[in-house]
Design a protein around this motif. Structure first.
Motif, PDB file in Angstrom:
ATOM      1  N   ALA A  12       0.852  -1.212  -0.050  1.00  0.00           N
ATOM      2  CA  ALA A  12      -0.035   0.077  -0.020  1.00  0.00           C
ATOM      3  C   ALA A  12       0.837   1.168   0.008  1.00  0.00           C
ATOM      4  N   LEU A  13       2.068   1.169   0.877  1.00  0.00           N
ATOM      5  CA  LEU A  13       2.914   2.417   0.670  1.00  0.00           C
ATOM      6  C   LEU A  13       3.390   2.612  -0.696  1.00  0.00           C
ATOM      7  N   GLY A  14       3.749   1.524  -1.474  1.00  0.00           N
ATOM      8  CA  GLY A  14       4.356   1.760  -2.933  1.00  0.00           C
ATOM      9  C   GLY A  14       3.251   2.411  -3.686  1.00  0.00           C
ATOM     10  N   GLU A  15       1.860   2.014  -3.468  1.00  0.00           N
ATOM     11  CA  GLU A  15       0.713   2.422  -4.395  1.00  0.00           C
ATOM     12  C   GLU A  15       0.580   3.882  -3.901  1.00  0.00           C
ATOM     13  N   ALA A  16       0.916   4.332  -2.796  1.00  0.00           N
ATOM     14  CA  ALA A  16       0.659   5.822  -2.443  1.00  0.00           C
ATOM     15  C   ALA A  16       1.647   6.486  -2.923  1.00  0.00           C
ATOM     16  N   LEU A  17       3.118   6.022  -2.686  1.00  0.00           N
ATOM     17  CA  LEU A  17       4.251   6.795  -3.180  1.00  0.00           C
ATOM     18  C   LEU A  17       4.526   6.939  -4.726  1.00  0.00           C
ATOM     19  N   GLN A  18       4.462   5.827  -5.498  1.00  0.00           N
ATOM     20  CA  GLN A  18       4.887   5.625  -6.557  1.00  0.00           C
ATOM     21  C   GLN A  18       4.234   6.524  -7.735  1.00  0.00           C
ATOM     22  N   PRO A  19       2.769   6.816  -7.718  1.00  0.00           N
ATOM     23  CA  PRO A  19       2.095   7.590  -8.736  1.00  0.00           C
ATOM     24  C   PRO A  19       2.665   8.838  -8.610  1.00  0.00           C
ATOM     25  N   ALA A  20       2.961   9.524  -7.309  1.00  0.00           N
ATOM     26  CA  ALA A  20       3.368  10.647  -7.146  1.00  0.00           C
ATOM     27  C   ALA A  20       4.983  10.920  -7.718  1.00  0.00           C
ATOM     28  N   GLY A  21       5.505   9.762  -7.890  1.00  0.00           N
ATOM     29  CA  GLY A  21       7.091   9.800  -8.178  1.00  0.00           C
ATOM     30  C   GLY A  21       7.784   9.916  -7.071  1.00  0.00           C
ATOM     31  N   TRP A  22       7.368   9.799  -5.795  1.00  0.00           N
ATOM     32  CA  TRP A  22       7.894   9.983  -4.474  1.00  0.00           C
ATOM     33  C   TRP A  22       9.131   8.728  -4.108  1.00  0.00           C
ATOM     34  N   MET A  23      10.110   8.957  -3.480  1.00  0.00           N
ATOM     35  CA  MET A  23      10.900   7.800  -2.994  1.00  0.00           C
ATOM     36  C   MET A  23      11.008   7.870  -1.459  1.00  0.00           C
ATOM     37  N   LEU A  24      11.201   6.901  -1.081  1.00  0.00           N
ATOM     38  CA  LEU A  24      11.242   6.739   0.458  1.00  0.00           C
ATOM     39  C   LEU A  24      12.609   6.353   0.838  1.00  0.00           C
ATOM     40  N   ALA A  25      13.146   7.080   1.952  1.00  0.00           N
ATOM     41  CA  ALA A  25      14.334   6.703   2.710  1.00  0.00           C
ATOM     42  C   ALA A  25      14.152   6.327   4.389  1.00  0.00           C
ATOM     43  N   ALA A  26      14.673   5.603   4.711  1.00  0.00           N
ATOM     44  CA  ALA A  26      14.551   4.988   6.208  1.00  0.00           C
ATOM     45  C   ALA A  26      15.700   4.989   7.031  1.00  0.00           C
ATOM     46  N   ALA A  27      15.557   5.807   8.314  1.00  0.00           N
ATOM     47  CA  ALA A  27      16.766   6.114   9.070  1.00  0.00           C
ATOM     48  C   ALA A  27      16.090   5.443  10.270  1.00  0.00           C
ATOM     49  N   GLU A  28      16.775   4.235  10.718  1.00  0.00           N
ATOM     50  CA  GLU A  28      16.520   3.187  11.754  1.00  0.00           C
ATOM     51  C   GLU A  28      17.758   2.972  12.901  1.00  0.00           C
ATOM     52  N   SER A  29      17.387   3.015  14.028  1.00  0.00           N
ATOM     53  CA  SER A  29      18.210   2.555  15.065  1.00  0.00           C
ATOM     54  C   SER A  29      17.323   1.145  15.719  1.00  0.00           C
ATOM     55  N   CYS A  30      16.283   1.243  16.692  1.00  0.00           N
ATOM     56  CA  CYS A  30      15.964   0.086  17.310  1.00  0.00           C
ATOM     57  C   CYS A  30      15.294  -1.091  16.280  1.00  0.00           C
ATOM     58  N   THR A  31      15.039  -0.631  15.314  1.00  0.00           N
ATOM     59  CA  THR A  31      14.244  -1.635  14.179  1.00  0.00           C
ATOM     60  C   THR A  31      15.496  -2.188  13.288  1.00  0.00           C
ATOM     61  N   GLY A  32      16.601  -1.478  13.497  1.00  0.00           N
ATOM     62  CA  GLY A  32      17.745  -2.134  12.790  1.00  0.00           C
ATOM     63  C   GLY A  32      17.865  -2.624  11.348  1.00  0.00           C
ATOM     64  N   GLY A  33      17.173  -2.062  10.475  1.00  0.00           N
ATOM     65  CA  GLY A  33      16.992  -2.361   8.939  1.00  0.00           C
ATOM     66  C   GLY A  33      15.801  -2.977   8.829  1.00  0.00           C
ATOM     67  N   LEU A  34      14.786  -3.449   9.785  1.00  0.00           N
ATOM     68  CA  LEU A  34      13.514  -4.096   9.312  1.00  0.00           C
ATOM     69  C   LEU A  34      12.494  -3.113   8.422  1.00  0.00           C
ATOM     70  N   VAL A  35      12.712  -1.949   8.805  1.00  0.00           N
ATOM     71  CA  VAL A  35      11.716  -1.251   7.826  1.00  0.00           C
ATOM     72  C   VAL A  35      12.291  -1.328   6.210  1.00  0.00           C
ATOM     73  N   ALA A  36      13.678  -0.924   6.305  1.00  0.00           N
ATOM     74  CA  ALA A  36      13.654  -1.165   4.808  1.00  0.00           C
ATOM     75  C   ALA A  36      13.670  -2.607   4.344  1.00  0.00           C
ATOM     76  N   GLY A  37      13.756  -3.673   5.256  1.00  0.00           N
ATOM     77  CA  GLY A  37      13.577  -5.085   5.006  1.00  0.00           C
ATOM     78  C   GLY A  37      12.192  -5.244   4.562  1.00  0.00           C
TER      79      GLY A  37
END
Length: 174
Positions: A12-37
């Motif tokens: 759903a996140l991709g469906e919200a960002l992609q049509p607008a041409g938006w890219m996402l970046a993640a900055a993680e500490s306690c999740t240790g890369g799980l958001v990006a994963g």
């Protein structure tokens, strides 16, 4: 590795960002890369996910994301102030229009007075014509380390969807 609800949230996140041409970046500490994963578990996410930063130490937060040392000294790594600076720093360092950050105490140790195990702070930043906009929130999550981290990932992604909706609203800056 991820449950279907989490994968659906990422799609759903991709469906919200992609049509607008938006890219996402993640900055993680306690999740240790799980958001990006989770984001990259969805096929085609390279069309809307730029990069992730795992900044587990304070030094990494400063060096990679530009978190101010005085913010860390005054509020600590687990604070909305730090989460906001992490998200804003990821937005600046990446080729993205939206960024999310997580910083918290997943446990079982690490609690301090006023900052119990399960406390996670989030930041969301996005571009506007007037400059970056940042939102923050804190949640107290229950469960063991794995449960806290996965709950945090889902909250982070839901917050991106909410922020994207705000960014799409022409009245957002009022």
């Amino acid at each position: 590795m991820f449950d279907q609800e989490s994968l659906d949230l990422s799609a759903a996140l991709g469906e919200a960002l992609q049509p607008a041409g938006w890219m996402l970046a993640a900055a993680e500490s306690c999740t240790g890369g799980l958001v990006a994963g989770l984001v990259t578990a969805v096929a085609g996410s390279s069309a809307w996910f730029d990069r992730g930063f795992v900044t587990y130490t304070n030094a990494a937060k400063v060096a990679e994301l530009g978190v101010r040392e005085d913010t860390l000294a005054a509020h600590g790594a687990v604070s909305e102030q730090t989460a906001g600076e992490m998200a804003a720093g990821a937005l600046k360092a990446a080729r993205a229009q939206m960024a999310v950050s997580t910083t918290g105490i997943a446990g079982p140790g690490g609690a301090t007075p006023g900052k119990p195990v399960g406390m996670v702070c989030f930041g969301w930043a996005w571009t506007t014509p007037e400059g970056p906009r940042v939102r923050t929130a804190t949640h107290l999550l229950a469960g063991d380390r794995a449960a806290v981290r996965m709950q945090a990932v889902r909250i982070a992604l839901r917050g991106v969807l909410e922020a994207r909706a705000l960014a799409a609203d022409p009245l957002q800056n009022e």
